[in-house]
Design an enzyme around this catalytic site. Structure first.
Site, PDB file in Angstrom:
ATOM      1  N   ILE A 248       0.871  -1.206  -0.098  1.00 24.87           N
ATOM      2  CA  ILE A 248      -0.039   0.117   0.070  1.00 24.87           C
ATOM      3  C   ILE A 248       0.940   1.322   0.125  1.00 24.87           C
ATOM      4  O   ILE A 248       1.474   1.485   1.076  1.00 24.87           O
ATOM      5  CB  ILE A 248      -0.897   0.145   1.235  1.00 24.87           C
ATOM      6  CG1 ILE A 248      -1.666  -1.278   1.187  1.00 24.87           C
ATOM      7  CG2 ILE A 248      -1.735   1.601   1.125  1.00 24.87           C
ATOM      8  CD1 ILE A 248      -2.981  -1.343   2.227  1.00 24.87           C
ATOM      9  N   PRO A 249       1.005   1.786  -1.193  1.00 25.56           N
ATOM     10  CA  PRO A 249       2.299   2.541  -1.423  1.00 25.56           C
ATOM     11  C   PRO A 249       2.163   4.251  -0.730  1.00 25.56           C
ATOM     12  O   PRO A 249       2.091   5.164  -1.477  1.00 25.56           O
ATOM     13  CB  PRO A 249       2.495   2.831  -2.874  1.00 25.56           C
ATOM     14  CG  PRO A 249       0.860   2.603  -3.578  1.00 25.56           C
ATOM     15  CD  PRO A 249       0.277   1.602  -2.471  1.00 25.56           C
ATOM     16  N   CYS A 250       1.985   4.232   0.372  1.00 25.13           N
ATOM     17  CA  CYS A 250       1.994   5.513   1.011  1.00 25.13           C
ATOM     18  C   CYS A 250       3.261   6.457   1.017  1.00 25.13           C
ATOM     19  O   CYS A 250       3.581   7.484   0.950  1.00 25.13           O
ATOM     20  CB  CYS A 250       1.633   5.283   2.640  1.00 25.13           C
ATOM     21  SG  CYS A 250       2.694   4.549   3.269  1.00 25.13           S
ATOM     22  N   HIS A 251       4.362   5.852   0.541  1.00 23.76           N
ATOM     23  CA  HIS A 251       5.501   6.392   0.217  1.00 23.76           C
ATOM     24  C   HIS A 251       5.577   7.141  -1.145  1.00 23.76           C
ATOM     25  O   HIS A 251       6.399   8.244  -1.251  1.00 23.76           O
ATOM     26  CB  HIS A 251       6.802   5.286   0.050  1.00 23.76           C
ATOM     27  CG  HIS A 251       6.506   4.357  -1.121  1.00 23.76           C
ATOM     28  ND1 HIS A 251       5.891   3.228  -0.805  1.00 23.76           N
ATOM     29  CD2 HIS A 251       6.940   4.191  -2.427  1.00 23.76           C
ATOM     30  CE1 HIS A 251       5.845   2.478  -2.088  1.00 23.76           C
ATOM     31  NE2 HIS A 251       6.559   3.200  -2.906  1.00 23.76           N
TER      32      HIS A 251
END
Length: 282
Positions: A248-251
């Site tokens: 889950i690419p919160c970056h």
């Protein structure tokens, strides 16, 4: 002389990537090779084979101008996402990731009857800890010096009645798939994510899945994508609560001024992830 272990290779790569990510000026290739105990030729070859890009390409991807260009390009990504509708399966299918919520009954029973298996995974950005059920990944974190037991204890507070079991062999296919993706390889098998959270959190996490690799959004843009344009602060808190690193690419969410900002698993890890993804995207 015996060849270095896989773990040692990953550790060398992690040190090199983090030094490159945190440096204000790119260190000399010779210095990086010396620190890794390799010749320049072998270091460069190892870096490319494990990261999918050269050290120079990695550094170039982390410039302020590159981040600003990506934020501007995000407008077209937003338009395409709105046109397709987040409820459509296209992006989730493309990413080989599906998201499912825990049932109300599982919440009510505090996880009673759930078997949670866990393992650790060596990657070029450091070891990962992951926990999964038969339905999908429930937790994943860059360990950053934490022990597996400490991470398991933290995760178990949400589901105190669940049963935990170390399962390196059972989770090996998932671990290998995650390692492949972090190294820049295309997905080879689907991964399921089993999430728990408020409706807003689930919307935000699903919106994150629609951001392509090599693209960044601002917090304001993400709030629009999640259907909560007036709730930028609340959306930011959803990112901070994300329980599944990387997948889950919160970056991929940065500040509007193109500053990379904070990250639950350390700013150096965020810069490393973004540097690799932006460089691979060209």
């Amino acid at each position: 002389m015996n060849p270095p272990s896989t773990t040692l290779k990953y550790q060398r790569m992690q040190r090199a990537i983090e030094r490159l990510a945190l440096a204000s000026e790119a260190p000399a290739l010779q210095d990086l090779a010396d620190e890794a105990g390799q010749s320049v030729f072998h270091f460069q070859r190892s870096f490319v084979s494990m990261a999918g890009v050269t050290p120079k390409e990695f550094c170039q991807a982390l410039t302020l101008d590159r981040a600003k260009q990506s934020l501007l390009a995000a407008e077209s990504v937003l338009e395409a996402s709105f046109a397709a509708g987040l409820s459509g399966p296209s992006r989730l299918h493309d990413l080989f990731i599906s998201l499912e919520g825990l049932t109300p009954g599982e919440f009510k029973r505090a996880g009673r009857g759930l078997l949670l298996q866990w393992t650790t995974v060596d990657t070029l950005l450091g070891p990962l800890w992951l926990a999964a059920t038969s339905r999908g990944i429930l937790r994943m974190a860059f360990m950053r010096g934490a022990t597996a037991q400490a991470l398991m204890a933290e995760a178990s507070t949400a589901l105190p009645e669940a049963r935990w079991q170390e399962a390196r062999q059972d989770l090996a296919p998932i671990a290998e798939e995650i390692g492949r993706r972090l190294a820049g390889a295309a997905p080879s098998q689907p991964l399921g994510l089993l999430m728990s959270g408020t409706p807003l959190r689930l919307k935000v996490w699903q919106a994150l899945l629609s951001i392509p690799e090599g693209q960044v959004l601002s917090y304001t843009q993400l709030a629009r994508l999640a259907g909560a344009p007036q709730a930028v602060r609340a959306v930011a808190s959803c990112l901070a609560a994300n329980p599944i690193a990387y997948l889950i690419p919160c970056h991929r969410v940065i500040r509007a001024n193109a500053d990379f900002g904070e990250y639950r698993w350390g700013p150096q890890t965020k810069k490393a992830l973004l540097g690799l993804e932006l460089a691979r995207a060209g």
